[in-house]
Structures are given as structure tokens and as C-alpha cells.
Design a protein around this motif. Structure first.
Motif, PDB file in Angstrom:
ATOM      1  N   ILE A  81      -6.935   3.544  25.294  1.00  0.00           N
ATOM      2  CA  ILE A  81      -5.774   4.154  25.941  1.00  0.00           C
ATOM      3  C   ILE A  81      -4.567   3.525  25.265  1.00  0.00           C
ATOM      4  CG2 ILE A  81      -4.496   4.480  28.088  1.00  0.00           C
ATOM      5  CD1 ILE A  81      -7.144   4.143  29.607  1.00  0.00           C
ATOM      6  N   ASP A  82      -3.829   4.324  24.506  1.00  0.00           N
ATOM      7  CA  ASP A  82      -2.780   3.750  23.665  1.00  0.00           C
ATOM      8  C   ASP A  82      -1.768   2.901  24.425  1.00  0.00           C
ATOM      9  OD1 ASP A  82      -1.610   5.937  24.894  1.00  0.00           O
ATOM     10  OD2 ASP A  82      -0.741   6.767  23.066  1.00  0.00           O
ATOM     11  N   ALA A  83      -1.414   3.291  25.633  1.00  0.00           N
ATOM     12  CA  ALA A  83      -0.439   2.521  26.407  1.00  0.00           C
ATOM     13  C   ALA A  83      -0.949   1.120  26.740  1.00  0.00           C
ATOM     14  CB  ALA A  83      -0.078   3.258  27.694  1.00  0.00           C
ATOM     15  N   ILE A  84      -2.266   0.947  26.683  1.00  0.00           N
ATOM     16  CA  ILE A  84      -2.866  -0.355  26.971  1.00  0.00           C
ATOM     17  C   ILE A  84      -3.242  -1.078  25.681  1.00  0.00           C
ATOM     18  CG2 ILE A  84      -4.848  -1.505  28.053  1.00  0.00           C
ATOM     19  CD1 ILE A  84      -4.787   0.747  30.180  1.00  0.00           C
ATOM     20  N   CYS A  85      -3.787  -0.349  24.730  1.00  0.00           N
ATOM     21  CA  CYS A  85      -4.303  -0.964  23.505  1.00  0.00           C
ATOM     22  C   CYS A  85      -3.226  -1.301  22.478  1.00  0.00           C
ATOM     23  CB  CYS A  85      -5.337  -0.047  22.858  1.00  0.00           C
ATOM     24  SG  CYS A  85      -6.808   0.192  23.872  1.00  0.00           S
ATOM     25  N   ILE A  86      -2.089  -0.636  22.551  1.00  0.00           N
ATOM     26  CA  ILE A  86      -0.987  -0.902  21.622  1.00  0.00           C
ATOM     27  C   ILE A  86       0.137  -1.577  22.400  1.00  0.00           C
ATOM     28  CG2 ILE A  86       0.727   0.149  20.104  1.00  0.00           C
ATOM     29  CD1 ILE A  86      -1.266   2.481  19.696  1.00  0.00           C
ATOM     30  N   ASN A 143       6.368  -3.956  21.319  1.00  0.00           N
ATOM     31  CA  ASN A 143       6.480  -4.354  19.918  1.00  0.00           C
ATOM     32  C   ASN A 143       6.714  -3.096  19.074  1.00  0.00           C
ATOM     33  OD1 ASN A 143       5.907  -5.039  17.208  1.00  0.00           O
ATOM     34  ND2 ASN A 143       4.620  -6.737  17.856  1.00  0.00           N
ATOM     35  N   VAL A 144       7.964  -2.837  18.712  1.00  0.00           N
ATOM     36  CA  VAL A 144       8.334  -1.616  17.986  1.00  0.00           C
ATOM     37  C   VAL A 144       7.617  -1.535  16.640  1.00  0.00           C
ATOM     38  CG1 VAL A 144      10.268  -0.345  16.971  1.00  0.00           C
ATOM     39  CG2 VAL A 144      10.566  -1.528  19.142  1.00  0.00           C
ATOM     40  N   THR A 145       7.466  -2.657  15.959  1.00  0.00           N
ATOM     41  CA  THR A 145       6.788  -2.672  14.660  1.00  0.00           C
ATOM     42  C   THR A 145       5.322  -2.281  14.808  1.00  0.00           C
ATOM     43  OG1 THR A 145       8.282  -4.424  13.910  1.00  0.00           O
ATOM     44  CG2 THR A 145       6.261  -4.085  12.638  1.00  0.00           C
ATOM     45  N   GLU A 146       4.654  -2.844  15.795  1.00  0.00           N
ATOM     46  CA  GLU A 146       3.248  -2.502  16.017  1.00  0.00           C
ATOM     47  C   GLU A 146       3.101  -1.033  16.408  1.00  0.00           C
ATOM     48  OE1 GLU A 146      -0.531  -3.383  18.947  1.00  0.00           O
ATOM     49  OE2 GLU A 146       0.974  -4.950  18.756  1.00  0.00           O
ATOM     50  N   LYS A 147       3.957  -0.564  17.304  1.00  0.00           N
ATOM     51  CA  LYS A 147       3.870   0.834  17.719  1.00  0.00           C
ATOM     52  C   LYS A 147       4.032   1.768  16.531  1.00  0.00           C
ATOM     53  CE  LYS A 147       6.814   1.726  20.946  1.00  0.00           C
ATOM     54  NZ  LYS A 147       7.549   2.217  22.108  1.00  0.00           N
ATOM     55  N   ALA A 148       5.020   1.496  15.682  1.00  0.00           N
ATOM     56  CA  ALA A 148       5.272   2.350  14.515  1.00  0.00           C
ATOM     57  C   ALA A 148       4.074   2.348  13.574  1.00  0.00           C
ATOM     58  CB  ALA A 148       6.526   1.885  13.787  1.00  0.00           C
ATOM     59  N   ALA A 149       3.467   1.194  13.370  1.00  0.00           N
ATOM     60  CA  ALA A 149       2.311   1.104  12.481  1.00  0.00           C
ATOM     61  C   ALA A 149       1.104   1.833  13.061  1.00  0.00           C
ATOM     62  CB  ALA A 149       1.969  -0.362  12.214  1.00  0.00           C
ATOM     63  N   GLN A 150       0.899   1.737  14.352  1.00  0.00           N
ATOM     64  CA  GLN A 150      -0.279   2.328  14.983  1.00  0.00           C
ATOM     65  C   GLN A 150      -0.206   3.855  15.072  1.00  0.00           C
ATOM     66  OE1 GLN A 150      -3.087   0.748  15.715  1.00  0.00           O
ATOM     67  NE2 GLN A 150      -2.174  -1.134  14.966  1.00  0.00           N
ATOM     68  N   VAL A 151       0.992   4.400  15.131  1.00  0.00           N
ATOM     69  CA  VAL A 151       1.141   5.859  15.224  1.00  0.00           C
ATOM     70  C   VAL A 151       0.453   6.548  14.051  1.00  0.00           C
ATOM     71  CG1 VAL A 151       2.841   7.740  15.067  1.00  0.00           C
ATOM     72  CG2 VAL A 151       3.197   5.861  16.666  1.00  0.00           C
TER      73      VAL A 151
END
Length: 88
Positions: free
Chosen positions: A53-58, A62-70
Motif C-alpha cells: 500500500i503505497d501510503a504505508i510502504c513509501i 520524504n519528497v525525494t523518496e516519493k519522487a523516486a518511487q513513482v
């Protein structure tokens, strides 16, 4: 693993967030994730095993992590054993 695809809805304010327990630790989730989890619980469909579940796993703070994971989201859903879709 199984993955959840769901509607994020509008940005949740801190007052809209609920807290669930994950391995004994309190974790904030938005209304739609909470609704999915409550629905599964009501149907006695407890989530076991790896579940994405992305809201839990990401890390949503952390804006950098979110951008990378997208950029990996397509692969996350493509490689999942099962994708559950929840529209609320």
C-alpha cells in the motif's frame, strides 16, 4: 505480494488522518486506506503476507523518496501476484 490500487482523494489534513497499528507501532493513514482496511476487517479478510500500500510502504514525508518511487509504480503493480482495486 499483493498490491492495493485505490483513490487517494484530496490531501488529508492531520485532523483527517487515522492511526492504525503496524507491528505494534502507530501509523497514520488517510481516510481511503482506513476505509479499505475496515472493509477487509468487516468481511473477516485479514491481510496476511506481504502487501503493498503505497501510503504505508513509501515514506510520504520524504519528497525525494516519493519522487523516486513513482517511477516504479507500474512495475510494482505489474509484478504483484494480485492487485486489489478499492474505489471507496
Amino acid at each position: 505480494y499483493r498490491a492495493l490500487s485505490y483513490t487517494w482523494g484530496s490531501a488529508a489534513s492531520p485532523s483527517d488522518m487515522a492511526h492504525i497499528l503496524i507491528d505494534g507501532h502507530s501509523f497514520p493513514v488517510g481516510p481511503n486506506v482506513l476505509s479499505f482496511l475496515r472493509r477487509r476487517w468487516a468481511l473477516k479478510q485479514v491481510i496476511r503476507g506481504p502487501f503493498f500500500i503505497d501510503a504505508i510502504c513509501i515514506d510520504q514525508l520524504n519528497v525525494t523518496e516519493k519522487a523516486a518511487q513513482v517511477s516504479f509504480m507500474n512495475e510494482v503493480y505489474r509484478c504483484a501476484d494480485e492487485v486489489l482495486i478499492f474505489v471507496g
